[in-house]
Write a protein that holds these residues in place. Structure first.
Motif, mmCIF file in Angstrom:
data_model
loop_
_atom_site.group_PDB
_atom_site.id
_atom_site.type_symbol
_atom_site.label_atom_id
_atom_site.label_comp_id
_atom_site.label_asym_id
_atom_site.label_seq_id
_atom_site.Cartn_x
_atom_site.Cartn_y
_atom_site.Cartn_z
ATOM 1 N N TYR A 108 1.000 -1.218 -0.102
ATOM 2 C CA TYR A 108 0.001 -0.196 0.170
ATOM 3 C C TYR A 108 0.651 1.285 -0.090
ATOM 4 O O TYR A 108 0.509 2.315 -0.482
ATOM 5 C CB TYR A 108 -0.920 -0.054 1.289
ATOM 6 C CG TYR A 108 -2.151 -1.181 0.774
ATOM 7 C CD1 TYR A 108 -3.128 -0.783 -0.044
ATOM 8 C CD2 TYR A 108 -2.311 -1.999 1.761
ATOM 9 C CE1 TYR A 108 -4.072 -1.979 -0.218
ATOM 10 C CE2 TYR A 108 -3.242 -3.183 1.749
ATOM 11 C CZ TYR A 108 -4.177 -2.989 0.709
ATOM 12 O OH TYR A 108 -4.931 -3.964 0.472
ATOM 13 N N ALA A 109 1.888 1.416 0.522
ATOM 14 C CA ALA A 109 2.837 2.236 0.530
ATOM 15 C C ALA A 109 3.382 2.511 -0.795
ATOM 16 O O ALA A 109 3.548 3.584 -1.369
ATOM 17 C CB ALA A 109 4.248 2.150 1.487
ATOM 18 N N MET A 110 3.840 1.492 -1.678
ATOM 19 C CA MET A 110 4.036 1.484 -2.959
ATOM 20 C C MET A 110 3.107 2.311 -3.769
ATOM 21 O O MET A 110 3.459 2.742 -4.793
ATOM 22 C CB MET A 110 4.763 0.190 -3.293
ATOM 23 C CG MET A 110 6.120 -0.188 -2.771
ATOM 24 S SD MET A 110 6.440 -2.092 -3.219
ATOM 25 C CE MET A 110 6.402 -1.831 -5.153
ATOM 26 N N ILE A 111 1.782 1.650 -3.782
ATOM 27 C CA ILE A 111 0.687 2.093 -4.520
ATOM 28 C C ILE A 111 0.498 3.614 -4.175
ATOM 29 O O ILE A 111 0.068 4.133 -5.249
ATOM 30 C CB ILE A 111 -0.563 1.313 -4.416
ATOM 31 C CG1 ILE A 111 -1.423 1.344 -5.552
ATOM 32 C CG2 ILE A 111 -1.194 1.515 -3.224
ATOM 33 C CD1 ILE A 111 -2.630 0.288 -5.537
ATOM 34 N N THR A 112 0.668 3.935 -3.198
ATOM 35 C CA THR A 112 0.613 5.376 -2.812
ATOM 36 C C THR A 112 1.683 6.325 -3.600
ATOM 37 O O THR A 112 1.144 7.353 -4.075
ATOM 38 C CB THR A 112 0.746 5.730 -1.448
ATOM 39 O OG1 THR A 112 -0.363 4.863 -0.870
ATOM 40 C CG2 THR A 112 0.357 7.190 -1.028
ATOM 41 N N LEU A 113 2.842 5.723 -3.551
ATOM 42 C CA LEU A 113 3.928 6.282 -4.156
ATOM 43 C C LEU A 113 3.793 6.453 -5.661
ATOM 44 O O LEU A 113 3.915 7.412 -6.404
ATOM 45 C CB LEU A 113 5.304 5.721 -3.501
ATOM 46 C CG LEU A 113 6.578 6.298 -4.324
ATOM 47 C CD1 LEU A 113 6.543 7.976 -3.807
ATOM 48 C CD2 LEU A 113 7.625 5.796 -3.854
ATOM 49 N N SER A 114 3.302 5.279 -6.105
ATOM 50 C CA SER A 114 2.895 5.111 -7.478
ATOM 51 C C SER A 114 1.987 6.243 -8.165
ATOM 52 O O SER A 114 2.118 6.831 -9.112
ATOM 53 C CB SER A 114 2.706 3.665 -8.091
ATOM 54 O OG SER A 114 2.039 3.626 -9.233
ATOM 55 N N THR A 115 0.776 6.412 -7.361
ATOM 56 C CA THR A 115 -0.163 7.375 -7.854
ATOM 57 C C THR A 115 0.457 8.814 -7.690
ATOM 58 O O THR A 115 0.052 9.619 -8.450
ATOM 59 C CB THR A 115 -1.332 7.061 -6.677
ATOM 60 O OG1 THR A 115 -1.808 5.795 -6.670
ATOM 61 C CG2 THR A 115 -2.289 7.655 -6.993
ATOM 62 N N MET A 116 1.399 9.134 -6.780
ATOM 63 C CA MET A 116 1.718 10.278 -6.675
ATOM 64 C C MET A 116 2.749 10.483 -7.823
ATOM 65 O O MET A 116 2.651 11.502 -8.634
ATOM 66 C CB MET A 116 2.459 10.719 -5.342
ATOM 67 C CG MET A 116 1.676 10.349 -4.139
ATOM 68 S SD MET A 116 2.352 10.545 -2.609
ATOM 69 C CE MET A 116 3.275 12.104 -2.509
ATOM 70 N N LEU A 117 3.613 9.809 -8.115
ATOM 71 C CA LEU A 117 4.361 9.676 -9.438
ATOM 72 C C LEU A 117 3.654 9.805 -10.765
ATOM 73 O O LEU A 117 3.881 10.693 -11.393
ATOM 74 C CB LEU A 117 5.194 8.518 -9.408
ATOM 75 C CG LEU A 117 6.379 8.301 -8.529
ATOM 76 C CD1 LEU A 117 7.041 7.117 -8.468
ATOM 77 C CD2 LEU A 117 7.450 9.625 -8.189
ATOM 78 N N SER A 118 2.461 9.146 -10.845
ATOM 79 C CA SER A 118 1.604 9.163 -12.098
ATOM 80 C C SER A 118 1.009 10.508 -12.228
ATOM 81 O O SER A 118 0.797 11.042 -13.340
ATOM 82 C CB SER A 118 0.518 8.141 -11.939
ATOM 83 O OG SER A 118 1.035 6.662 -11.912
ATOM 84 N N ALA A 119 0.648 10.992 -11.097
ATOM 85 C CA ALA A 119 -0.004 12.457 -11.249
ATOM 86 C C ALA A 119 1.089 13.428 -11.662
ATOM 87 O O ALA A 119 0.523 14.481 -12.394
ATOM 88 C CB ALA A 119 -0.625 12.910 -9.743
ATOM 89 N N HIS A 120 2.446 13.462 -11.844
ATOM 90 C CA HIS A 120 3.191 14.403 -12.271
ATOM 91 C C HIS A 120 3.814 13.847 -13.605
ATOM 92 O O HIS A 120 4.709 14.401 -14.131
ATOM 93 C CB HIS A 120 4.204 14.540 -11.282
ATOM 94 C CG HIS A 120 4.118 15.279 -9.891
ATOM 95 N ND1 HIS A 120 3.347 14.502 -9.055
ATOM 96 C CD2 HIS A 120 3.695 16.467 -9.768
ATOM 97 C CE1 HIS A 120 3.199 15.277 -7.951
ATOM 98 N NE2 HIS A 120 3.322 16.355 -8.331
ATOM 99 N N ASP A 121 3.429 12.772 -14.081
ATOM 100 C CA ASP A 121 3.791 12.219 -15.364
ATOM 101 C C ASP A 121 2.828 12.621 -16.303
ATOM 102 O O ASP A 121 1.882 12.271 -16.716
ATOM 103 C CB ASP A 121 3.670 10.521 -15.224
ATOM 104 C CG ASP A 121 4.206 10.183 -16.527
ATOM 105 O OD1 ASP A 121 4.473 10.784 -17.542
ATOM 106 O OD2 ASP A 121 4.765 9.059 -16.612
ATOM 107 N N PRO A 122 3.294 13.463 -17.264
ATOM 108 C CA PRO A 122 2.290 14.069 -18.551
ATOM 109 C C PRO A 122 1.779 13.124 -19.549
ATOM 110 O O PRO A 122 0.905 13.250 -19.994
ATOM 111 C CB PRO A 122 3.536 15.148 -19.269
ATOM 112 C CG PRO A 122 4.663 14.485 -18.803
ATOM 113 C CD PRO A 122 4.740 14.023 -17.363
#
Length: 525
Positions: A108-122
């Motif tokens: 769940y920590a990884m999926i949270t980090l992944s979501t935050m990274l995806s939000a900044h991926d154009p």
């Protein structure tokens, strides 16, 4: 405690003797219940709205997203087969739950980090469904999903059994309490799932995906701490290495079944042992025929998290004048229906059926499962009729080519199919759990629980394969796929009718196998 004898066959986590007054019972089981309610809350907080995230921020097509959700959910519900082997052969239930909690928190920590990274991926923006290269963020997201699936495999076959281990079956008061545990376990998980689907889905879509997933990670970490706090009170049963593995026992039983009797080459004791192994193998083979007849439930259940969700997104979801329900919120109707129906079934239907059938539980185990399968078929038929009505409404209002339009049709049209699948679960899921546990040879009961989970897992894989195959076939000539991204040009109704037919065929197979099934130990409840 000096005059109190220690309990036989159990120890604490240090390997020391334990006493009834200071260990086990509800005081220990409740720590496990907290972990399991939280893990169910977190799992459904991801799965219930996963297709929305895949078709939104990750830009997957409807067919690709539905197949991805089916494969992931199928993996999560097949992993208990491996988890049961590892727990019974090596780790033990207590350590398996600890490993599961660590993997949960990490996943769940990884999926949270992944979501935050995806939000900044154009290249990964909501509404962008054009093909784009597989990015590191997408790979990281799927890695976190499958880490959660592995955690499910370590957790699911052990948790309920470990909680039940805290009660002594030879002590009248604790035996009664253990029976009560199973009822409250199912009720508690249903409450957790109902709240999760409604609350987490709303947070994800209105406050942010990162906040929604991050909350699940924090809750799982807190639950892990709670589980560890209960460690001094737990009663532990150490597994027997190698020989205690349900898979090793099953292999020996099947080998014995394939051998011819040879009274001259073995002792009477050996002959009796071989006969017992053969009977265990026959019992397992009889169970597998029933298992095969239950797969339709798993296939139908897979639609709740995928295509039911996409249907709802196209409808008018306003309540109380202007508040709009998130599509995943309607998934609460399933577990909520189960919560309401359980008391009706237990207090009204069972007494009435008992007078009619003469069976103490009202229905035998297989009758209960068969009723659930019939309701599953009804759910798919209703879903097909409702989807046909939705498509007709879209055509009447000229919305066929407008993928983003809200079809002027109330979300309440979907209530019957959700309620039917929820009530079907009360019959099918609870019936399968009790049946596979009760009828499995005593040494193989952990495998029995894994068989139940595999019904859901294989069902998800069958659903994913059907979606991918039908999408490829129906779109090959340049026409619209049954799962077109514009649902107003798709044909989910055809797919639901296909599943209704599959459910009917499976029900016929189940009834054929059930009619000749002989209960082991003469258990007819």
């Amino acid at each position: 405690m000096e005059d109190e004898p220690p309990l036989a066959g159990v120890s604490d986590f240090h390997g020391r003797l334990v006493y009834r007054s200071t260990s086990g019972g509800w005081r220990s089981a409740l720590f496990v219940v907290v972990v399991e309610v939280t893990s169910a809350f977190a799992y459904y907080g991801v799965s219930a709205n996963l297709i929305t995230y895949l078709t939104g921020p990750l830009g997957h097509s409807n067919a690709a997203a539905a197949a991805a959700v089916n494969v992931w959910a199928g993996t999560a519900t097949l992993m208990p087969l491996l988890g049961a082997f590892v727990a019974d052969s090596w780790l033990g239930r207590y350590r398996s739950i600890i490993v599961a909690c660590i993997l949960y928190v990490l996943g769940y920590a990884m999926i949270t980090l992944s979501t935050m990274l995806s939000a900044h991926d154009p290249s990964l923006q909501a509404g962008d469904t054009s093909p784009h290269p597989l990015s590191l963020q997408v790979v990281f997201f799927y890695a976190s999903l499958y880490l959660i699936a592995v955690a499910q495999g370590a957790d699911n076959p052990c948790a309920l059994a470990f909680a039940a281990d805290q009660f002594d079956p030879d002590h009248p008061r604790e035996c009664a309490a253990r029976s009560s545990l199973f009822n409250w376990w199912y009720f508690s998980l249903a409450v957790g799932i109902t709240v999760s689907v409604g609350v987490v889905g709303y947070i994800q879509e209105n406050l942010g995906w990162g906040i929604g997933f991050g909350m699940l990670c924090a809750l799982m970490l807190c639950a892990f701490v709670v589980f560890l706090l209960g460690t001094p009170t737990y009663r532990l049963y150490e597994p027997t290495p190698g020989a205690g593995s349900p898979f090793a026992l099953l292999a020996r039983s099947l080998t014995a079944l394939s051998q011819h009797d040879n009274a001259t080459s073995c002792s009477l004791l050996e002959a009796k042992d071989v006969a017992t192994q053969k009977e265990d193998a026959r019992a397992v083979l009889r169970l597998l025929s029933i298992w095969a007849g239950c797969l339709a439930y798993g296939v139908a259940f897979a639609q709740v998290m995928t295509l039911f969700n996409k249907q709802c997104r196209t409808l008018d979801r306003r309540i109380f004048g202007g508040v709009e329900l998130p599509p995943a919120a309607l998934q609460t109707l399933g577990p909520a229906s189960a919560l309401l129906f359980v008391p009706i079934y237990d207090r009204v239907l069972v007494p009435a059926l008992r007078r009619t059938t003469g069976t103490l539980s009202g229905l035998t185990l297989l009758q209960r499962v068969g009723t659930g399968l019939a309701l599953t078929q009804a759910s798919m038929s209703v879903a097909a009729l409702v989807e046909a009505r939705r498509l007709e409404t879209a055509r009447e209002h000229g919305l066929v080519d407008d993928a983003e339009a809200t079809v002027p049709m109330c979300w309440a049209w979907l209530v019957p199919q959700y309620v039917l699948i929820g009530v079907a679960g009360v019959f099918a899921e609870v019936g399968m759990q009790e049946f596979f546990y009760d009828q499995m040879p005593s040494e193989l009961r952990s495998l029995g629980m894994a068989l139940f989970y595999s019904v859901i897992g294989i069902g998800n894989f069958i659903s994913g394969a059907l979606v991918s195959l039908i999408d490829r076939i129906t779109s090959s000539g340049g026409g619209d796929s049954w799962f077109a991204d514009n649902l107003n040009r798709a044909h989910l109704d055809y797919f639901y009718w296909l599943l209704a037919g599959f459910s009917a065929a499976e029900l016929a197979l189940f009834l054929r196998c059930a009619s000749t099934y002989v209960y082991s130990h003469k258990r007819l409840r």
